[in-house]
Write an enzyme that holds these catalytic residues in place. Structure first.
Site, mmCIF file in Angstrom:
data_model
loop_
_atom_site.group_PDB
_atom_site.id
_atom_site.type_symbol
_atom_site.label_atom_id
_atom_site.label_comp_id
_atom_site.label_asym_id
_atom_site.label_seq_id
_atom_site.Cartn_x
_atom_site.Cartn_y
_atom_site.Cartn_z
ATOM 1 C CG ASP A 131 -43.833 -41.547 0.390
ATOM 2 O OD1 ASP A 131 -43.860 -40.308 1.096
ATOM 3 O OD2 ASP A 131 -43.412 -41.124 -0.703
ATOM 4 C CG ASP A 138 -45.877 -38.183 3.141
ATOM 5 O OD1 ASP A 138 -45.999 -38.178 1.784
ATOM 6 O OD2 ASP A 138 -45.804 -39.019 3.933
ATOM 7 C CD GLU A 155 -25.576 -21.503 -0.651
ATOM 8 O OE1 GLU A 155 -25.499 -21.933 0.287
ATOM 9 O OE2 GLU A 155 -25.451 -22.292 -1.786
ATOM 10 C CG ASP A 212 -45.787 -35.290 -1.228
ATOM 11 O OD1 ASP A 212 -46.646 -34.385 -0.918
ATOM 12 O OD2 ASP A 212 -46.052 -36.477 -0.740
ATOM 13 C CG ASP A 252 -26.317 -25.016 -4.457
ATOM 14 O OD1 ASP A 252 -26.789 -24.816 -3.141
ATOM 15 O OD2 ASP A 252 -25.410 -25.783 -4.752
HETATM 16 C C1 NOJ Z 1 -25.487 -25.280 -0.810
HETATM 17 C C2 NOJ Z 1 -26.802 -25.808 -0.444
HETATM 18 O O1 NOJ Z 1 -27.791 -24.831 0.464
HETATM 19 C C3 NOJ Z 1 -26.570 -27.127 0.393
HETATM 20 O O2 NOJ Z 1 -27.618 -27.602 0.960
HETATM 21 C C4 NOJ Z 1 -25.804 -28.038 -0.601
HETATM 22 O O3 NOJ Z 1 -25.382 -29.086 0.433
HETATM 23 C C5 NOJ Z 1 -24.483 -27.394 -1.067
HETATM 24 N N1 NOJ Z 1 -24.870 -25.833 -1.659
HETATM 25 C C6 NOJ Z 1 -24.293 -28.115 -2.435
HETATM 26 O O4 NOJ Z 1 -24.959 -27.988 -3.573
HETATM 27 CA CA CA Z 2 -44.868 -38.225 0.094
#
Ligand code: NOJ
Ligand code: CA
Length: 603
Positions: A67, A63, A300, A71, A246
């Site tokens: 906050d 950070d 993934e 970031d 993802d």
């Molecule tokens: C896989 C991601 O790695 C995870 O963090 C997320 O909650 C789900 N896909 C949904 O996007």
């Molecule tokens: Ca921050």
């Protein structure tokens, strides 16, 4: 006349012959000059095969403005640390504008930086800093779903004839004679409950494999695909080097979306993933976007078996470069719902890697990882995080990840041997998966709060999301504020980067040495992998061989010292790396291994 024609035809023939001879010569010249791929041990060399990737979960990394939320300027301030570690690709978990129902995996605006993380100028500065240090950046492509606050969904839910209606998956569901509404099918969500939510405006259900605030996009609509390809180009044109994608096997939905059978309900990801149009969509993405850049793509691959891997990554298909297969990381646990930490054995773990080596071909490429932002800490899950064993067991797993075959992915904090957090109450957690599961299981009386909390403490994703431990000052140097978004692990005074930097025997310095060793030899990248002793219950001994170059890796998976006799009369060669200052045994066939010791020999 006839002889004239013959002469003309003969001249044409000679000219064509000459032209094709020239073309053939040019082709062979091109091949000889290296324009044809020169294979290494049968593999086509690629920068992303030789890379060591480091995942940053931006919320938890550093950070910069007090906050309590990590970031982009915070990351920029730590680039020298990453460069010194030796990693050369950074994977940034989502940094896009998001209402954070799932910490950025619910994107509101794909072309905007999340306000808490900074501005586009901060992103550009970060990217420039990465490039200056000869590293690359890959970003998270979350396009199975968006946020319900994304403008496409805001439009889509307005009316059945809205131009964006088909961007998402809407169904009327069922209506009983008494007017009761039930969802279109029995699909469960990854985050508990039904995967369908009834939207009152148009009185239809929309599909969300994850939270209700994460509606699934309808990839069958070509306009959706065009939008996705366009946002991919936007970031590639900015200079990112590719994507971690993802839950990518979920983008093509099962034909007709019938109810899952009782058998399928035991493992819904397998039923959801790899739908009938997946190959078509990925191929189109490759043709339209990926093939036009020098990028890398890693999917993934939820719900995908090893046997299905080639369907996604075989380089002759022109789809993805690599996928994450979860067999190892989820060993003893499930990939869906409330998972428990189950028992596992070393021969089972070895069998996974052995099978990868057998099933994947020279046209496929693998990934190696045992952690990410969705899993508990490696050392607490697979190793031993008790005071005397934490350091050697953390080193052992880093050795494994950096010497097995496949591109290694490290997760922030594992290079320090960071551990699970001592979670006690529900209020200690941030994760929507935990909160939804609590409502679905504890609030309904299906399991007791204490059982739920005991199991979550060991498997929760929040274990990996506690702030990076930079030093021994307040809040581990993560923030100058007093309220980090998720509590810092109380062990930060002993486990932190500053302390490890100055300790030659630390996990951090060992990982630096490991990465440097890996960078010295392509045997760790393209070399064959051979498991020497698959059934041994405590020792993983394997070789990596490329031509005349051969490395032997020996790892003692346990808290007891042991004498290990190398199989097949093998003698250990020259010790090139060990995590124990005292071990200097070379040219011997019996190795006296300390608890959790790992060694690398050059043969
Ligand atoms: C896989 C991601 O790695 C995870 O963090 C997320 O909650 C789900 N896909 C949904 O996007
Ligand atoms: Ca921050």
């Amino acid at each position: 006349m006839a002889s004239e024609l013959t002469r003309t035809l003969f001249c044409m023939f000679l000219r064509n012959l000459f032209r094709s001879a020239v073309i053939t010569a040019l082709i062979s010249l091109a091949a000889a000059s290296g324009q044809e791929p020169k294979l290494i041990n049968g593999y086509e060399p690629k920068w992303w095969k030789e890379a060591v990737v480091y995942q940053i979960y931006p919320r938890s990394f550093k950070d910069s403005n007090g906050d309590g939320i990590g970031d982009l300027p915070g990351i920029t301030s730590k680039l020298d640390y990453l460069q010194k570690l030796g990693v050369n690709v950074i994977w940034l978990s989502p940094h896009f504008d998001s209402p954070n129902a799932d910490n950025g995996y619910d994107i509101r605006d794909y072309r905007k930086v999340m306000t808490e993380f900074g501005t586009m100028a901060d992103f550009d500065t970060l990217l420039a800093g990465i490039k200056e240090r000869h590293m690359r950046l890959i970003i998270d492509l979350v396009v199975n779903h968006t946020s319900d606050e994304n403008k496409w969904f805001v439009e889509s839910r307005k009316s059945k004839d809205n131009p964006y209606r088909d961007f998402y998956i809407w169904r009327p569901g069922h209506t009983a004679p008494d007017g009761t509404r039930t969802p279109p099918n029995n699909y469960p969500s990854y985050f508990s409950g039904s995967a369908w939510t009834l939207d009152p405006t148009t009185n239809e259900y929309y599909l969300h494999y994850f939270a209700a605030k994460q509606p699934d996009l309808n990839w069958a609509d070509p306009k959706v695909r065009e939008e996705v390809f366009s946002l991919m180009r936007f970031w590639l044109d900015k200079g990112v080097s590719g994507f971690r994608m993802d839950v990518i096997p979920l983008i093509s939905k099962p034909t007709g979306m019938p109810d899952l059978t009782a058998e399928q309900l035991k493992n819904p990801p397998n039923a959801y993933a790899n739908g009938p149009h997946l190959a078509e969509y990925l191929h189109e993405m490759n043709r339209e976007v990926l093939s036009r850049y020098d990028d890398m793509s890693v999917g993934e691959a939820t719900g995908t078996t090893l046997a299905q891997t080639s369907n996604l990554v075989d380089d002759r298909r022109h789809e993805l470069n690599m996928i994450f297969n979860f067999d190892a990381i989820k060993l003893g646990r499930s990939d869906f719902g409330l998972s428990q930490l189950g028992p596992w054995s070393l021969p089972e773990l070895k069998a996974i890697y052995d099978e990868h080596a057998t099933v994947l071909t020279k046209h496929d490429w693998d990934t190696v990882f045992l952690s990410n932002h969705d899993n508990p800490r490696i050392v607490s899950t697979f190793g031993d995080d008790s005071p005397g064993m934490r350091v050697p067991s953390a080193k052992l797993f880093e050795t494994l990840i950096l010497t097995l075959r496949g591109t290694p992915f490290l997760y922030e904090g594992d290079e320090l041997g960071m551990t699970d957090f001592p979670f006690k109450t529900l209020a200690d957690y941030d994760d929507i998966a935990v909160k939804n599961a609590y409502k679905a299981l504890v609030d309904t009386g299906k399991i007791s709060a204490s059982t739920f909390l005991a199991s979550q403490a060991k498997v929760s994703r929040d274990n990996a999301r506690t702030p990076m431990q930079w030093d021994s000052t307040a809040e581990a140097g993560f923030t100058t504020g007093t309220h980090p978004w998720l509590a810092v692990n109380p062990n930060y005074k002993e486990i932190n980067a500053a302390q490890e930097n100055s300790d030659p025997a630390s996990v951090l310095n060992y990982v630096r040495a490991l990465i440097a060793l890996r960078a010295r030899s392509l045997a760790f990248v393209y070399g064959d992998f051979d498991d020497l002793d698959p059934q041994h219950p405590h020792v993983f001994a394997y070789t990596r061989t490329l031509g005349k170059e051969k490395y032997l890796v020996v790892e003692n998976f346990g808290s007891a010292a042991l004498d290990y006799v190398l199989p097949n009369g093998l003698k250990a060669g020259h010790l090139v790396l060990s995590d124990m200052p005292g071990s200097r045994q070379s040219q011997v066939s019996t190795l006296h291994l300390a608890p959790w010791e790992s060694r690398i020999y050059q043969q």
